[in-house]
Design a protein around this motif. Structure first.
Motif, mmCIF file in Angstrom:
data_model
loop_
_atom_site.group_PDB
_atom_site.id
_atom_site.type_symbol
_atom_site.label_atom_id
_atom_site.label_comp_id
_atom_site.label_asym_id
_atom_site.label_seq_id
_atom_site.Cartn_x
_atom_site.Cartn_y
_atom_site.Cartn_z
ATOM 1 N N GLY A 119 2.617 -14.453 4.361
ATOM 2 C CA GLY A 119 4.076 -14.508 4.246
ATOM 3 C C GLY A 119 4.677 -13.122 4.139
ATOM 4 O O GLY A 119 5.710 -12.824 4.753
ATOM 5 N N MET A 120 4.047 -12.258 3.352
ATOM 6 C CA MET A 120 4.541 -10.883 3.199
ATOM 7 C C MET A 120 4.460 -10.129 4.518
ATOM 8 O O MET A 120 5.370 -9.357 4.854
ATOM 9 C CB MET A 120 3.742 -10.151 2.115
ATOM 10 C CG MET A 120 4.000 -10.672 0.709
ATOM 11 S SD MET A 120 5.740 -10.571 0.217
ATOM 12 C CE MET A 120 5.969 -8.813 0.160
ATOM 13 N N ASP A 121 3.396 -10.349 5.297
ATOM 14 C CA ASP A 121 3.286 -9.701 6.609
ATOM 15 C C ASP A 121 4.426 -10.140 7.524
ATOM 16 O O ASP A 121 5.009 -9.313 8.236
ATOM 17 C CB ASP A 121 1.938 -10.033 7.258
ATOM 18 C CG ASP A 121 0.770 -9.354 6.558
ATOM 19 O OD1 ASP A 121 1.002 -8.377 5.810
ATOM 20 O OD2 ASP A 121 -0.379 -9.814 6.763
ATOM 21 N N GLU A 122 4.759 -11.417 7.496
ATOM 22 C CA GLU A 122 5.861 -11.917 8.319
ATOM 23 C C GLU A 122 7.180 -11.288 7.903
ATOM 24 O O GLU A 122 7.995 -10.892 8.756
ATOM 25 C CB GLU A 122 5.958 -13.441 8.218
ATOM 26 C CG GLU A 122 4.827 -14.177 8.887
ATOM 27 C CD GLU A 122 4.899 -15.680 8.690
ATOM 28 O OE1 GLU A 122 5.944 -16.174 8.199
ATOM 29 O OE2 GLU A 122 3.920 -16.352 9.021
ATOM 30 N N GLU A 180 -4.117 -15.589 0.113
ATOM 31 C CA GLU A 180 -4.080 -15.436 1.568
ATOM 32 C C GLU A 180 -2.730 -15.872 2.132
ATOM 33 O O GLU A 180 -2.147 -15.186 2.973
ATOM 34 C CB GLU A 180 -5.200 -16.255 2.214
ATOM 35 C CG GLU A 180 -6.577 -15.667 2.001
ATOM 36 C CD GLU A 180 -7.671 -16.535 2.597
ATOM 37 O OE1 GLU A 180 -7.346 -17.470 3.371
ATOM 38 O OE2 GLU A 180 -8.832 -16.286 2.293
ATOM 39 N N ARG A 181 -2.232 -16.992 1.665
ATOM 40 C CA ARG A 181 -0.934 -17.481 2.152
ATOM 41 C C ARG A 181 0.182 -16.514 1.773
ATOM 42 O O ARG A 181 1.093 -16.265 2.564
ATOM 43 C CB ARG A 181 -0.653 -18.873 1.591
ATOM 44 C CG ARG A 181 -1.515 -19.943 2.213
ATOM 45 C CD ARG A 181 -1.166 -21.311 1.715
ATOM 46 N NE ARG A 181 -2.070 -22.308 2.278
ATOM 47 C CZ ARG A 181 -2.310 -23.467 1.748
ATOM 48 N NH1 ARG A 181 -1.695 -23.828 0.628
ATOM 49 N NH2 ARG A 181 -3.143 -24.312 2.317
ATOM 50 N N HIS A 182 0.129 -15.982 0.575
ATOM 51 C CA HIS A 182 1.146 -15.026 0.137
ATOM 52 C C HIS A 182 1.098 -13.779 1.015
ATOM 53 O O HIS A 182 2.140 -13.271 1.440
ATOM 54 C CB HIS A 182 0.927 -14.655 -1.332
ATOM 55 C CG HIS A 182 1.877 -13.628 -1.839
ATOM 56 N ND1 HIS A 182 3.206 -13.910 -2.077
ATOM 57 C CD2 HIS A 182 1.705 -12.314 -2.121
ATOM 58 C CE1 HIS A 182 3.803 -12.801 -2.490
ATOM 59 N NE2 HIS A 182 2.913 -11.835 -2.535
ATOM 60 N N GLY A 183 -0.105 -13.285 1.286
ATOM 61 C CA GLY A 183 -0.258 -12.109 2.136
ATOM 62 C C GLY A 183 0.286 -12.336 3.532
ATOM 63 O O GLY A 183 0.951 -11.467 4.108
#
Length: 83
Positions: free
Chosen positions: A61-64, A56-59
């Protein structure tokens, strides 16, 4: 205050102190149980729970990063359009 009043006050204070000590012990037992339950839940979640949080955190970050790239592309297009 007379001697009798002093004795009553002292007796009440001792009772209050005794109750506080008992309540403190009960709270320590409750706290220990909560800590044990927390540890059990974390253990039960295991690696799957940790992996889910990391994903979830990686996702997020990728959205940002994608949003920032899109904003930069728009700025570049605006700058190029001004030329």
């Amino acid at each position: 205050m007379g001697e009798t009043e002093n004795n009553v006050v002292l007796r009440l204070l001792r009772e209050i102190r005794s109750q506080q000590v008992e309540d403190g012990r009960r709270l320590q037992r409750v706290e220990r149980r909560v800590d044990e339950s927390h540890d059990a839940v974390v253990t039960a979640m295991g690696v799957a729970g940790v992996a889910q949080v990391a994903t979830e955190r990686h996702g997020e970050g990728m959205d940002e990063i994608r949003d920032e790239i899109a904003a930069l592309k728009r700025r570049v297009q605006e700058l190029e359009a001004r030329k």
